[in-house]
Design a protein around this motif. Structure first.
Motif, PDB file in Angstrom:
ATOM      1  N   GLU A   9     -12.095 -63.305 -46.214  1.00  0.00           N
ATOM      2  CA  GLU A   9     -13.204 -63.663 -47.103  1.00  0.00           C
ATOM      3  C   GLU A   9     -14.528 -63.326 -46.432  1.00  0.00           C
ATOM      4  OE1 GLU A   9     -13.462 -67.167 -49.473  1.00  0.00           O
ATOM      5  OE2 GLU A   9     -11.324 -67.617 -49.259  1.00  0.00           O
ATOM      6  N   THR A  13     -20.099 -66.492 -48.004  1.00  0.00           N
ATOM      7  CA  THR A  13     -19.779 -67.317 -49.164  1.00  0.00           C
ATOM      8  C   THR A  13     -20.343 -68.720 -48.907  1.00  0.00           C
ATOM      9  OG1 THR A  13     -17.784 -66.013 -49.511  1.00  0.00           O
ATOM     10  CG2 THR A  13     -17.859 -68.179 -50.574  1.00  0.00           C
ATOM     11  N   ASP A  15     -19.760 -71.993 -49.353  1.00  0.00           N
ATOM     12  CA  ASP A  15     -19.040 -73.084 -48.682  1.00  0.00           C
ATOM     13  C   ASP A  15     -18.627 -72.691 -47.266  1.00  0.00           C
ATOM     14  OD1 ASP A  15     -17.036 -71.321 -49.621  1.00  0.00           O
ATOM     15  OD2 ASP A  15     -15.698 -72.928 -50.287  1.00  0.00           O
ATOM     16  N   ILE A  16     -18.312 -71.420 -47.068  1.00  0.00           N
ATOM     17  CA  ILE A  16     -17.955 -70.947 -45.728  1.00  0.00           C
ATOM     18  C   ILE A  16     -19.188 -70.970 -44.823  1.00  0.00           C
ATOM     19  CG2 ILE A  16     -17.206 -68.941 -44.401  1.00  0.00           C
ATOM     20  CD1 ILE A  16     -15.379 -68.230 -46.795  1.00  0.00           C
ATOM     21  N   ALA A  53     -10.291 -67.375 -44.446  1.00  0.00           N
ATOM     22  CA  ALA A  53     -10.482 -68.738 -44.933  1.00  0.00           C
ATOM     23  C   ALA A  53      -9.152 -69.254 -45.472  1.00  0.00           C
ATOM     24  CB  ALA A  53     -11.533 -68.781 -46.034  1.00  0.00           C
ATOM     25  N   ARG A  55      -7.585 -72.033 -47.986  1.00  0.00           N
ATOM     26  CA  ARG A  55      -7.995 -72.860 -49.125  1.00  0.00           C
ATOM     27  C   ARG A  55      -6.783 -73.533 -49.746  1.00  0.00           C
ATOM     28  NH1 ARG A  55     -13.226 -71.953 -50.758  1.00  0.00           N
ATOM     29  NH2 ARG A  55     -14.245 -70.127 -49.842  1.00  0.00           N
ATOM     30  N   LEU A  60     -12.157 -75.254 -49.559  1.00  0.00           N
ATOM     31  CA  LEU A  60     -12.132 -74.683 -48.218  1.00  0.00           C
ATOM     32  C   LEU A  60     -11.569 -75.697 -47.229  1.00  0.00           C
ATOM     33  CD1 LEU A  60     -12.871 -72.302 -46.367  1.00  0.00           C
ATOM     34  CD2 LEU A  60     -15.135 -73.360 -46.104  1.00  0.00           C
ATOM     35  N   VAL A  63     -11.401 -72.185 -41.377  1.00  0.00           N
ATOM     36  CA  VAL A  63     -11.805 -70.796 -41.192  1.00  0.00           C
ATOM     37  C   VAL A  63     -11.411 -70.345 -39.794  1.00  0.00           C
ATOM     38  CG1 VAL A  63     -13.732 -70.927 -42.820  1.00  0.00           C
ATOM     39  CG2 VAL A  63     -14.143 -71.405 -40.396  1.00  0.00           C
ATOM     40  N   ALA A  82     -12.442 -77.882 -41.871  1.00  0.00           N
ATOM     41  CA  ALA A  82     -13.407 -78.769 -42.523  1.00  0.00           C
ATOM     42  C   ALA A  82     -13.016 -80.207 -42.196  1.00  0.00           C
ATOM     43  CB  ALA A  82     -13.406 -78.530 -44.030  1.00  0.00           C
TER      44      ALA A  82
END
Length: 155
Positions: A9, A13, A15-16, A53, A55, A60, A63, A82
């Motif tokens: 990804e 982005t 959220d990343i 990433a 998910r 998310l 990473v 996260a």
């Protein structure tokens, strides 16, 4: 353990980028600036790095990235789960994905640099559980009171 969908990804982005920002802030909070080797999103988007990433239903979870060092070796960069996904298997899932990719590329070795501060303990244990061991510094790193280099031969 949830079913993690892991794919390459764009680190920009939203959220990343937010998770990368949180990761960088945490690294700066517990290490001197000269010892923070985590990459910002723009660096993670360069061609020598493949950014992944993990998910679950679009959320998310984690990473991580694989940076090419040369034709036979790679480096794991920016591994981070996260907060709400810690302890769910997100970290091991993305690490396993990165190691599969390293083997598919024909790498014979993969390394990483992490910190020695107690906040890095869970990461050190994760890497050790997957066979990583402390190794000599590589790629310009220096092992000292703040930095720890770990490596894994791939066969």
């Amino acid at each position: 353990m949830p079913a993690f969908a892991i794919a390459a990804e764009d680190p920009a982005t939203p959220d990343i980028a937010a998770l990368i920002g949180q990761h960088l802030a945490e690294m700066h909070a517990c290490s001197p600036a000269c010892k923070v080797h985590a990459m910002p999103a723009a660096r993670l988007a360069q061609t020598d790095v493949t950014f992944y990433a993990a998910r679950v239903d679009g959320a998310l979870a984690a990473v991580g990235a694989l940076k090419a060092l040369d034709a036979t070796a790679g480096e794991i960069k920016s591994m981070r789960a996260a907060d709400e996904w810690r302890g769910t298997g997100a970290g091991p899932a993305i690490l396993a994905h990165i190691l599969r990719e390293a083997r598919a590329r024909g790498y014979r070795w993969v390394g990483l640099e992490t910190g020695r501060h107690p906040v890095f303990g869970p990461a050190q244990r994760l890497y050790a559980a997957h066979g990583f061991r402390e190794c000599a510094p590589f790629a310009g790193y220096v092992s000292d009171d703040f930095s720890l280099c770990m490596g894994l031969p791939l066969a």
